[in-house]
Design an enzyme around this catalytic site. Structure first.
Site, PDB file in Angstrom:
ATOM      1  N   CYS A 165       0.832  -1.281   0.098  1.00 47.67           N
ATOM      2  CA  CYS A 165       0.123   0.134   0.176  1.00 47.67           C
ATOM      3  C   CYS A 165       0.882   1.208   0.132  1.00 47.67           C
ATOM      4  O   CYS A 165       1.479   1.629   0.940  1.00 47.67           O
ATOM      5  CB  CYS A 165      -0.893  -0.125   1.317  1.00 47.67           C
ATOM      6  SG  CYS A 165      -2.076   1.459   1.318  1.00 47.67           S
ATOM      7  N   HIS A 166       0.927   1.897  -1.092  1.00 44.36           N
ATOM      8  CA  HIS A 166       1.683   3.093  -1.315  1.00 44.36           C
ATOM      9  C   HIS A 166       0.974   4.522  -0.419  1.00 44.36           C
ATOM     10  O   HIS A 166       1.794   5.103  -0.031  1.00 44.36           O
ATOM     11  CB  HIS A 166       1.844   3.679  -2.642  1.00 44.36           C
ATOM     12  CG  HIS A 166       2.387   2.598  -3.532  1.00 44.36           C
ATOM     13  ND1 HIS A 166       3.820   2.710  -3.329  1.00 44.36           N
ATOM     14  CD2 HIS A 166       1.957   1.843  -4.399  1.00 44.36           C
ATOM     15  CE1 HIS A 166       4.407   1.720  -4.253  1.00 44.36           C
ATOM     16  NE2 HIS A 166       3.017   1.224  -4.900  1.00 44.36           N
TER      17      HIS A 166
END
Length: 167
Positions: free
Chosen positions: A52-53
């Protein structure tokens, strides 16, 4: 030292099933079932879902519950905000003589913008929540769903057992 061009793995018995464990040449370990190597974090993650950025973290076995609840509560909060902004717009419209006058006043106060933004974010996050609920029910990770392949024969059986395992 192992030859990296040679695929290395082993089979182990898990719950009366033989499961193939792949060898990670970077971490130099045999990965557990449903584990993958994250190239962003440069380590193997058990039950790897995705990187998850937004959170700058991998989502896997240890933090999937937190991620799942995070998306759920964010979607509820955004939809809650849009409902109360809709009530605010309706009450503001009722106090004005025409809809055009009310719309002009609302655009100045940015209530309509906040309503549209929170509604869009809420719907996107609700979609993300239901997507992960579907994945959880089918015992899939995002990585497996995108690749359209089950990464191992290892499975947690039913939707109920998956929910119990996560929560």
């Amino acid at each position: 030292q192992l030859n990296e061009n040679f695929v290395v793995g082993k089979q182990v018995l898990v719950e009366d099933k033989y499961v193939f464990l792949k060898y990670c040449h970077t971490c130099q370990i045999f990965r557990p079932p449903k584990a993958s190597h994250c190239h962003h974090c440069d380590n193997c993650v058990e039950e790897f879902d995705h990187h998850c950025h937004w959170l700058s973290n991998c989502i896997g076995r240890r933090n999937y519950k937190s991620f799942f609840l995070f998306v759920f509560y964010l979607s509820i909060a955004a939809i809650y905000n849009s409902i109360f902004m809709a009530i605010f717009i309706y009450r503001h419209k009722a106090s004005q003589s025409t809809f055009i006058e009310a719309a002009k006043n609302l655009l100045i106060s940015t209530g309509a913008y906040f309503f549209l933004f929170s509604l869009a974010v809420g719907l996107i996050l609700a979609f993300l929540f239901f997507y992960h609920l579907m994945l959880l029910g089918n015992d899939l990770t995002t990585a497996e769903h995108v690749k359209k392949v089950k990464s191992s024969t290892f499975s947690w059986k039913t939707c109920k057992s998956n929910l119990v395992r996560i929560f």
